[in-house]
Write an enzyme that holds these catalytic residues in place. Structure first.
Site, PDB file in Angstrom:
ATOM      1  N   LYS A 114       0.818  -1.213   0.000  1.00 62.44           N
ATOM      2  CA  LYS A 114       0.000   0.000   0.000  1.00 62.44           C
ATOM      3  C   LYS A 114       0.854   1.266   0.000  1.00 62.44           C
ATOM      4  O   LYS A 114       0.513   2.252  -0.652  1.00 62.44           O
ATOM      5  CB  LYS A 114      -0.953  -0.003   1.195  1.00 62.44           C
ATOM      6  CG  LYS A 114      -2.054  -1.042   1.070  1.00 62.44           C
ATOM      7  CD  LYS A 114      -3.020  -0.997   2.241  1.00 62.44           C
ATOM      8  CE  LYS A 114      -4.132  -2.016   2.069  1.00 62.44           C
ATOM      9  NZ  LYS A 114      -5.094  -1.990   3.195  1.00 62.44           N
ATOM     10  N   LYS A 197      -7.017 -10.174  -8.829  1.00 64.39           N
ATOM     11  CA  LYS A 197      -8.124 -10.440  -7.924  1.00 64.39           C
ATOM     12  C   LYS A 197      -9.158  -9.312  -7.999  1.00 64.39           C
ATOM     13  O   LYS A 197      -8.808  -8.145  -8.142  1.00 64.39           O
ATOM     14  CB  LYS A 197      -7.570 -10.543  -6.500  1.00 64.39           C
ATOM     15  CG  LYS A 197      -8.578 -10.837  -5.416  1.00 64.39           C
ATOM     16  CD  LYS A 197      -7.851 -10.911  -4.074  1.00 64.39           C
ATOM     17  CE  LYS A 197      -8.817 -11.129  -2.925  1.00 64.39           C
ATOM     18  NZ  LYS A 197      -8.107 -11.199  -1.625  1.00 64.39           N
ATOM     19  N   LYS A 200     -11.689  -3.566  -4.867  1.00 67.02           N
ATOM     20  CA  LYS A 200     -12.074  -2.163  -5.015  1.00 67.02           C
ATOM     21  C   LYS A 200     -10.875  -1.292  -5.331  1.00 67.02           C
ATOM     22  O   LYS A 200     -10.984  -0.287  -6.024  1.00 67.02           O
ATOM     23  CB  LYS A 200     -12.751  -1.660  -3.734  1.00 67.02           C
ATOM     24  CG  LYS A 200     -14.122  -2.255  -3.480  1.00 67.02           C
ATOM     25  CD  LYS A 200     -15.163  -1.713  -4.435  1.00 67.02           C
ATOM     26  CE  LYS A 200     -16.546  -2.218  -4.075  1.00 67.02           C
ATOM     27  NZ  LYS A 200     -17.584  -1.762  -5.011  1.00 67.02           N
TER      28      LYS A 200
END
Length: 334
Positions: A114, A197, A200
């Site tokens: 991230k 995958k 969102k």
């Protein structure tokens, strides 16, 4: 005989859960109510590790909770609450952060991923310590097991390490949780890019099917889902990843084996297969969407259910934190 307790949480960072969430975890949360004491949490503290609009976060927290009830989480059977309603989560996270090495925290893969996307200079300390808060979430409730997929195994190992370290240093305080391996539902892929995958954060809007999505949009997305230049409905992860993904979704929702579906659609082409799959998805999500809308229309009742859940959660969390404070050596409050 006491049933084992499980804890799990989900972030309120979108307007709807998606198909991957539902098949990969949420549907199995419902089933766990039959065999375990279940504690489920809308983790809004985790959500703010990335920027959130306040009004949107409040709305999405209610939407997330409503969907949990709508899919079949029973508030009379499970404890369902919003994380920020139980302040012991933040308190225990601080205590655990004080026994966590900087090096072991920096090795967490999700932070690396991230922060790489957002840029290391903009990544928050909260994002860095996210796995420690996750450990606090679990340890507060004496959870015996934690439902995990592959992407959460490292965080559970950190939780186990911190529980054992604390118990060794301060005396027996925490239950050391083990994994509850979710029934294998192969990864649900993006409809437009089956190499990734469904997510969102990674998928395009056309690659995701939301649980609360209107039927017309669901049908359109499935009809436009990437397949290949053949017309043979069969599973082949390497040569036909798009078709394989659609077969996987069909099988999971309809309760029919992939082999049976291959036989049924042999020679029929993709058009018929996709149209019938679309109806399977629409039929599966229609009652959930209807129940969610009904719950959201009565905001006071939804908030009452969450208040009751938070009270039950605090009853457990308060006992845990009493042990923690005493064993650490904090002066008792009068």
């Amino acid at each position: 005989m006491a049933r084992p307790r499980v804890f799990s949480g989900i972030q309120p960072t979108a307007d709807s859960f998606h198909l991957g969430n539902y098949l990969g975890a949420l549907r199995q949360w419902v089933a766990l109510q039959q065999t375990h004491d279940t504690v489920y949490c809308v983790v809004d503290l985790h959500a703010i590790t990335l920027p959130q609009k306040p009004a949107e976060l409040r709305r999405r927290s209610r939407v997330a909770a409503a969907q949990l009830f709508a899919i079949g989480i029973d508030p009379d059977t499970s404890i369902v609450f919003v994380q920020s309603h139980v302040p012991e989560h933040a308190e225990l996270s601080w205590v655990l952060s004080c026994i966590t090495g900087f090096g072991e925290a920096s090795r967490m893969v999700q932070f690396k991923d991230k922060s790489a996307k957002a840029g290391a200079d903009t990544a928050s300390v909260g994002l860095f310590t996210y796995p420690i808060l996750q450990a606090a979430d679990i340890l507060l409730y004496d959870a015996d097991q934690v439902p995990v997929g592959e992407d959460q195994r490292q965080h559970l190992e950190l939780t186990r390490d911190l529980a054992q370290r604390f118990n060794h240093r301060f005396g027996k305080t925490f239950v050391v949780p083990g994994p509850y391996i979710l029934t294998e539902v192969a990864k649900i892929a993006d409809l437009q890019d089956p190499a990734i995958k469904m997510s969102k954060s990674a998928s395009s809007p056309q690659g995701i099917i939301d649980v609360l999505e209107v039927p017309e949009s669901v049908r359109r997305k499935i009809l436009r889902a990437v397949t290949d230049n053949e017309a043979d409905v069969r599973a082949d992860e390497t040569a036909k990843p798009g078709v394989t993904n659609l077969l996987r979704v069909y099988s999971a929702l309809a309760g029919e084996s992939v082999a049976s579906l291959e036989q049924r659609y042999a020679g029929s082409g993709y058009g018929t297969f996709k149209k019938e799959l679309a109806e399977v998805v629409v039929d599966a999500f229609a009652p959930i969407r209807e129940r969610t809308e009904k719950l959201l229309a009565n905001e006071a009742e939804l908030d009452r259910l969450l208040e009751v859940g938070a009270a039950k959660a605090r009853e457990i969390a308060t006992k845990t934190m009493t042990r923690v404070r005493d064993n650490v050596g904090f002066l008792p409050a009068r």
